[in-house]
Motif scaffolding. Structure first.
Motif, PDB file in Angstrom:
ATOM      1  N   GLY A  68       0.844  -1.193   0.000  1.00  0.00           N
ATOM      2  CA  GLY A  68       0.000   0.000   0.000  1.00  0.00           C
ATOM      3  C   GLY A  68       0.876   1.238   0.000  1.00  0.00           C
ATOM      4  O   GLY A  68       1.861   1.304   0.747  1.00  0.00           O
ATOM      5  N   LEU A  69       0.533   2.213  -0.813  1.00  0.00           N
ATOM      6  CA  LEU A  69       1.342   3.421  -0.982  1.00  0.00           C
ATOM      7  C   LEU A  69       0.860   4.538  -0.067  1.00  0.00           C
ATOM      8  O   LEU A  69      -0.263   5.019  -0.204  1.00  0.00           O
ATOM      9  CB  LEU A  69       1.270   3.886  -2.442  1.00  0.00           C
ATOM     10  CG  LEU A  69       1.983   5.182  -2.794  1.00  0.00           C
ATOM     11  CD1 LEU A  69       3.495   5.040  -2.604  1.00  0.00           C
ATOM     12  CD2 LEU A  69       1.661   5.589  -4.234  1.00  0.00           C
ATOM     13  N   ASP A  94      10.385   0.423   1.917  1.00  0.00           N
ATOM     14  CA  ASP A  94      10.053  -0.253   0.662  1.00  0.00           C
ATOM     15  C   ASP A  94       8.540  -0.381   0.537  1.00  0.00           C
ATOM     16  O   ASP A  94       7.866  -0.810   1.484  1.00  0.00           O
ATOM     17  CB  ASP A  94      10.699  -1.636   0.617  1.00  0.00           C
ATOM     18  CG  ASP A  94      12.222  -1.555   0.638  1.00  0.00           C
ATOM     19  OD1 ASP A  94      12.780  -0.710  -0.090  1.00  0.00           O
ATOM     20  OD2 ASP A  94      12.851  -2.339   1.381  1.00  0.00           O
ATOM     21  N   VAL A  95       8.007  -0.023  -0.639  1.00  0.00           N
ATOM     22  CA  VAL A  95       6.566   0.029  -0.856  1.00  0.00           C
ATOM     23  C   VAL A  95       6.195  -0.768  -2.105  1.00  0.00           C
ATOM     24  O   VAL A  95       6.854  -0.647  -3.144  1.00  0.00           O
ATOM     25  CB  VAL A  95       6.097   1.487  -1.029  1.00  0.00           C
ATOM     26  CG1 VAL A  95       4.617   1.545  -1.396  1.00  0.00           C
ATOM     27  CG2 VAL A  95       6.356   2.292   0.230  1.00  0.00           C
ATOM     28  N   PHE A  96       5.111  -1.530  -1.985  1.00  0.00           N
ATOM     29  CA  PHE A  96       4.596  -2.304  -3.112  1.00  0.00           C
ATOM     30  C   PHE A  96       3.088  -2.110  -3.166  1.00  0.00           C
ATOM     31  O   PHE A  96       2.402  -2.266  -2.172  1.00  0.00           O
ATOM     32  CB  PHE A  96       4.961  -3.789  -2.949  1.00  0.00           C
ATOM     33  CG  PHE A  96       6.440  -4.002  -2.763  1.00  0.00           C
ATOM     34  CD1 PHE A  96       7.263  -4.138  -3.871  1.00  0.00           C
ATOM     35  CD2 PHE A  96       6.992  -4.001  -1.495  1.00  0.00           C
ATOM     36  CE1 PHE A  96       8.634  -4.289  -3.705  1.00  0.00           C
ATOM     37  CE2 PHE A  96       8.358  -4.141  -1.318  1.00  0.00           C
ATOM     38  CZ  PHE A  96       9.184  -4.291  -2.433  1.00  0.00           C
ATOM     39  N   ASP A  97       2.585  -1.758  -4.348  1.00  0.00           N
ATOM     40  CA  ASP A  97       1.152  -1.495  -4.463  1.00  0.00           C
ATOM     41  C   ASP A  97       0.748  -1.640  -5.920  1.00  0.00           C
ATOM     42  O   ASP A  97       1.585  -1.608  -6.835  1.00  0.00           O
ATOM     43  CB  ASP A  97       0.833  -0.083  -3.968  1.00  0.00           C
ATOM     44  CG  ASP A  97      -0.632   0.100  -3.569  1.00  0.00           C
ATOM     45  OD1 ASP A  97      -1.386  -0.886  -3.620  1.00  0.00           O
ATOM     46  OD2 ASP A  97      -1.017   1.228  -3.205  1.00  0.00           O
ATOM     47  N   SER A 157      19.251   2.615  -0.674  1.00  0.00           N
ATOM     48  CA  SER A 157      18.052   3.082  -1.365  1.00  0.00           C
ATOM     49  C   SER A 157      16.858   2.204  -1.020  1.00  0.00           C
ATOM     50  O   SER A 157      17.014   1.061  -0.598  1.00  0.00           O
ATOM     51  CB  SER A 157      18.274   3.079  -2.882  1.00  0.00           C
ATOM     52  OG  SER A 157      18.504   1.760  -3.352  1.00  0.00           O
ATOM     53  N   THR A 158      15.679   2.756  -1.182  1.00  0.00           N
ATOM     54  CA  THR A 158      14.448   2.006  -0.965  1.00  0.00           C
ATOM     55  C   THR A 158      13.670   1.927  -2.278  1.00  0.00           C
ATOM     56  O   THR A 158      13.979   2.625  -3.242  1.00  0.00           O
ATOM     57  CB  THR A 158      13.575   2.657   0.121  1.00  0.00           C
ATOM     58  OG1 THR A 158      13.368   4.041  -0.207  1.00  0.00           O
ATOM     59  CG2 THR A 158      14.249   2.545   1.478  1.00  0.00           C
ATOM     60  N   VAL A 159      12.655   1.093  -2.285  1.00  0.00           N
ATOM     61  CA  VAL A 159      11.916   0.783  -3.512  1.00  0.00           C
ATOM     62  C   VAL A 159      10.470   1.229  -3.384  1.00  0.00           C
ATOM     63  O   VAL A 159       9.832   1.005  -2.348  1.00  0.00           O
ATOM     64  CB  VAL A 159      11.954  -0.742  -3.775  1.00  0.00           C
ATOM     65  CG1 VAL A 159      11.048  -1.115  -4.941  1.00  0.00           C
ATOM     66  CG2 VAL A 159      13.375  -1.214  -4.026  1.00  0.00           C
ATOM     67  N   VAL A 160       9.947   1.870  -4.420  1.00  0.00           N
ATOM     68  CA  VAL A 160       8.507   2.084  -4.561  1.00  0.00           C
ATOM     69  C   VAL A 160       8.114   1.408  -5.861  1.00  0.00           C
ATOM     70  O   VAL A 160       8.421   1.900  -6.951  1.00  0.00           O
ATOM     71  CB  VAL A 160       8.129   3.572  -4.590  1.00  0.00           C
ATOM     72  CG1 VAL A 160       6.633   3.731  -4.859  1.00  0.00           C
ATOM     73  CG2 VAL A 160       8.496   4.242  -3.275  1.00  0.00           C
ATOM     74  N   ASP A 161       7.477   0.253  -5.758  1.00  0.00           N
ATOM     75  CA  ASP A 161       7.161  -0.583  -6.913  1.00  0.00           C
ATOM     76  C   ASP A 161       5.655  -0.637  -7.087  1.00  0.00           C
ATOM     77  O   ASP A 161       4.952  -1.243  -6.283  1.00  0.00           O
ATOM     78  CB  ASP A 161       7.734  -1.997  -6.692  1.00  0.00           C
ATOM     79  CG  ASP A 161       7.608  -2.879  -7.926  1.00  0.00           C
ATOM     80  OD1 ASP A 161       6.955  -2.456  -8.892  1.00  0.00           O
ATOM     81  OD2 ASP A 161       8.163  -4.005  -7.918  1.00  0.00           O
ATOM     82  N   LEU A 162       5.158   0.015  -8.132  1.00  0.00           N
ATOM     83  CA  LEU A 162       3.730   0.016  -8.437  1.00  0.00           C
ATOM     84  C   LEU A 162       3.481  -0.976  -9.566  1.00  0.00           C
ATOM     85  O   LEU A 162       3.974  -0.799 -10.679  1.00  0.00           O
ATOM     86  CB  LEU A 162       3.254   1.415  -8.829  1.00  0.00           C
ATOM     87  CG  LEU A 162       3.453   2.506  -7.767  1.00  0.00           C
ATOM     88  CD1 LEU A 162       2.902   3.838  -8.267  1.00  0.00           C
ATOM     89  CD2 LEU A 162       2.813   2.116  -6.447  1.00  0.00           C
TER      90      LEU A 162
END
Length: 340
Positions: free
Chosen positions: A145-146, A154-157, A317-322
């Motif tokens: 969830g963003l 780290d974010v996945f949505d 670094s961190t990840v935002v993966d949509l």
């Protein structure tokens, strides 16, 4: 109780060799490793979790924070929980499920106790009060969830903006010019469920660009309320030829609603939902839908979290993966019917 000594005896090796074969800390020949693994299988041996934690400074447990909220459809939340727990189990991790209403307090308590190696958070709000604690925690974390500010996590949505646009574009391409969008209850939005407005706003903007009339309504999350609301929407917008559902309860209720009115999809109305394939099978839903990607998001969150725990992820670094949305076509969309 079976011990590592029993495994060593059955495999015909020393206790230390059996231990090294299981831990991978030293090079062991394939033949010996196979003997040890066979002995483990035959004996049903399970390593002592406490001893393993002391030896590795790891618990092999992931903390999963989820809340079953009255205004959200519980079966949909279960799809995300299963996505996380199934992948964690495959990777050799157990899952500690925390469903406390005060998620921030639970997260701090479990983090301070070192009961888990990392955290995965569901029900992520726009301004989530758990994120500050997670950023300060000794353990890493992943979000499904963003949030409004994903800094340092780290974010996945699912890409809900693209999903909203795709729903409208798909029906517009078939010739539809008046649509109904049913979203989650409005208080989900007020509580910080940003995915609701991300999809709705994108759908409304794309509809305006394409000259499509879009009627947006917030629906209930339970029966019989949502069924009655769907009936009311169809009555209020009789010329609408397409129905978009960002509300799992509405999708589950729709078959009975259409049947009661003598309607079917796509002969009378085209339908596109947003839910997982497992959800569609559970409720025997015949509607095309954007896959909510519950399994994929759970897998991504777990795999990346484990890479953090085991030190193989980029620490800088961190990840935002949509995840890009895709429509599973179940045959519920077609050119609009001719109205007389």
């Amino acid at each position: 109780m079976v011990t590592i000594g029993d495994v060593a005896r059955v495999a015909g090796v020393s206790r230390s060799t059996a231990s090294y074969a299981l831990s991978g800390k030293r090079s062991i020949s394939a033949e010996v490793r196979q003997k040890v693994e066979q002995a483990v299988q035959n004996l049903g041996y399970t390593p002592n979790a406490g001893a393993k934690a002391l030896a590795t400074s790891q618990t092999k447990v992931l903390g999963l924070l989820a809340r079953f909220l009255e205004d959200e459809f519980a079966p949909a939340m279960l799809q995300y929980i299963l996505g996380v727990t199934n992948r964690a189990r495959e990777a050799g991790y157990d899952t500690l499920l925390l469903t406390e209403e005060d998620g921030a307090s639970a997260l701090k308590r479990i983090s301070d106790s070192r009961m888990v190696d990392g955290f995965i958070l569901l029900n992520v709000a726009e301004n989530d009060d758990r994120l500050g604690i997670l950023r300060d925690a000794a353990q890493p974390g992943s979000l499904v969830g963003l949030p409004g500010d994903p800094t340092g996590i780290d974010v996945f949505d699912l890409d809900f903006v693209t999903a909203g646009r795709l729903m409208v574009e798909t029906l517009h391409a078939l010739g539809h010019r008046e649509l109904i969008l049913v979203s989650q209850p409005e208080h989900v939005l007020e509580r910080g469920g940003a995915y609701v407005w991300r999809l709705a706003n994108a759908a409304q903007e794309r509809a305006a660009e394409l000259g499509v009339e879009l009627h947006h309504h917030f629906g209930s999350s339970s029966q019989p309320e949502i069924g009655g609301e769907l009936v009311g929407l169809l009555d209020a917008h009789p010329s609408a030829t397409g129905l978009l559902l960002n509300n799992e309860a509405a999708a589950a209720a729709l078959p009975n609603v259409l049947q009661s009115r003598g309607l079917s999809a796509p002969a009378d109305i085209s339908v596109i939902g947003r839910y997982s394939d497992d959800f569609a099978r559970t409720f025997s839903l015949p509607y095309s839908a954007i896959d909510s990607a519950a399994d994929e998001l759970g897998r991504l969150a777990v795999e990346h979290l484990i890479s953090r725990i085991e030190g193989t992820a980029d620490a800088e670094s961190t990840v935002v993966d949509l995840v890009a949305p895709r429509i599973d076509d179940r045959g519920s969309t077609a050119v609009p019917p001719t109205r007389h």
